[in-house]
Design a protein around this motif. Sequence first.
Motif, short mmCIF file in Angstrom:
data_model
loop_
_atom_site.label_atom_id
_atom_site.label_comp_id
_atom_site.label_asym_id
_atom_site.label_seq_id
_atom_site.Cartn_x
_atom_site.Cartn_y
_atom_site.Cartn_z
N GLY A 5 40.20 50.21 43.24
CA GLY A 5 39.44 51.27 42.59
C GLY A 5 38.41 50.87 41.56
O GLY A 5 37.94 51.71 40.79
N TRP A 6 38.03 49.58 41.53
CA TRP A 6 37.00 49.17 40.57
C TRP A 6 35.65 49.75 40.98
O TRP A 6 35.31 49.82 42.16
N LYS A 7 34.86 50.15 39.99
CA LYS A 7 33.53 50.72 40.21
C LYS A 7 32.47 49.84 39.52
O LYS A 7 32.75 49.21 38.51
N GLY A 8 31.28 49.86 40.08
CA GLY A 8 30.16 49.16 39.46
C GLY A 8 30.00 47.74 39.95
O GLY A 8 30.88 46.90 39.72
N LYS A 9 28.89 47.46 40.64
CA LYS A 9 28.69 46.13 41.23
C LYS A 9 28.69 45.04 40.17
O LYS A 9 29.35 44.00 40.33
N ALA A 10 27.98 45.26 39.07
CA ALA A 10 27.88 44.24 38.03
C ALA A 10 29.24 43.98 37.39
O ALA A 10 29.59 42.83 37.10
N ARG A 11 30.00 45.04 37.17
CA ARG A 11 31.33 44.90 36.55
C ARG A 11 32.26 44.09 37.46
O ARG A 11 33.00 43.22 36.99
N PRO A 69 51.03 51.69 44.96
CA PRO A 69 49.80 50.94 44.64
C PRO A 69 49.52 50.88 43.14
O PRO A 69 48.98 49.88 42.66
N TYR A 70 49.90 51.93 42.40
CA TYR A 70 49.66 51.92 40.95
C TYR A 70 50.58 50.92 40.26
O TYR A 70 50.18 50.25 39.29
N LEU A 71 51.83 50.81 40.73
CA LEU A 71 52.72 49.77 40.22
C LEU A 71 52.12 48.39 40.48
O LEU A 71 52.05 47.55 39.58
N ARG A 72 51.66 48.16 41.71
CA ARG A 72 51.17 46.82 42.07
C ARG A 72 49.90 46.45 41.33
O ARG A 72 49.60 45.26 41.17
N ARG A 73 49.15 47.43 40.86
CA ARG A 73 47.97 47.12 40.04
C ARG A 73 48.36 46.54 38.70
O ARG A 73 47.55 45.89 38.04
N ARG A 74 49.60 46.77 38.27
CA ARG A 74 50.09 46.21 37.01
C ARG A 74 50.68 44.82 37.20
O ARG A 74 51.05 44.17 36.24
N LEU A 75 50.78 44.40 38.46
CA LEU A 75 51.42 43.13 38.79
C LEU A 75 50.41 42.17 39.40
O LEU A 75 49.43 42.58 40.01
N GLY A 76 50.69 40.88 39.26
CA GLY A 76 49.99 39.86 40.04
C GLY A 76 51.01 39.22 40.95
O GLY A 76 52.11 38.88 40.50
#
Length: 225
Positions: free
Chosen positions: A111-117, A78-85
Amino acid sequence: MSELIVELRDATVMQETQAVLQGVSFALEKSDFAYLVGRTGSGKSSLLKTLYADLPLLVGTGTVAGFALPRLPVGKVPYLRRRLGIVFQDFQLLPDRTVAENLLFVLNATGWKGKARKQQRIADVLDRVGLSSAANRMPHRLSGGEQQRVVIARALLNEPTLLLADEPTGNLDPEVADSIMQLFTEINYAGTAILMATHNFQVIEKYPHRVLTCQDGALLDSARN
């Protein structure tokens, strides 16, 4: 120093238990745009799947976005795929969720945090693909070209270093395909490497780039010709 995003050396690409490509050696730098061509069954999709670790690299060496592919632990994938589109031909959008909810699903999963972000990131990528007004629409209410733009927006969420696209213009008429290629060109100019599998030689002729050809179990590279 140029930054290598992909480097394979003497790699064997497997499809189940069969080797479909052998002796594969090529590299992509951060600024590169390359097409991947070849007949159906020649190994294009298998090579892409190897790069995003859906298929294991058992023979040869390879790194993608800083991750070594041989013996890559499942937990690191999953960490590899976060670097890819990754852009698929068949869109793979969740039909029961709006465009924004489709994108939010990916942000939550990575793993994104924060609704506004998260809301801001969704707005940013939709604006980048020209679909700012489509956030609250359902996928089936979009044209094929618009759905493909949503898929590209989804692929851009985590600011990938590499965009892998499998026949992204395959289901689109020529005018819409042209607009998608213009978008890919902009993404590449902004610093994302692109590897695009395609059968569309009109696109390759109009937007010339390096060509990698899967042929007779080998990968031929126009950069070496």
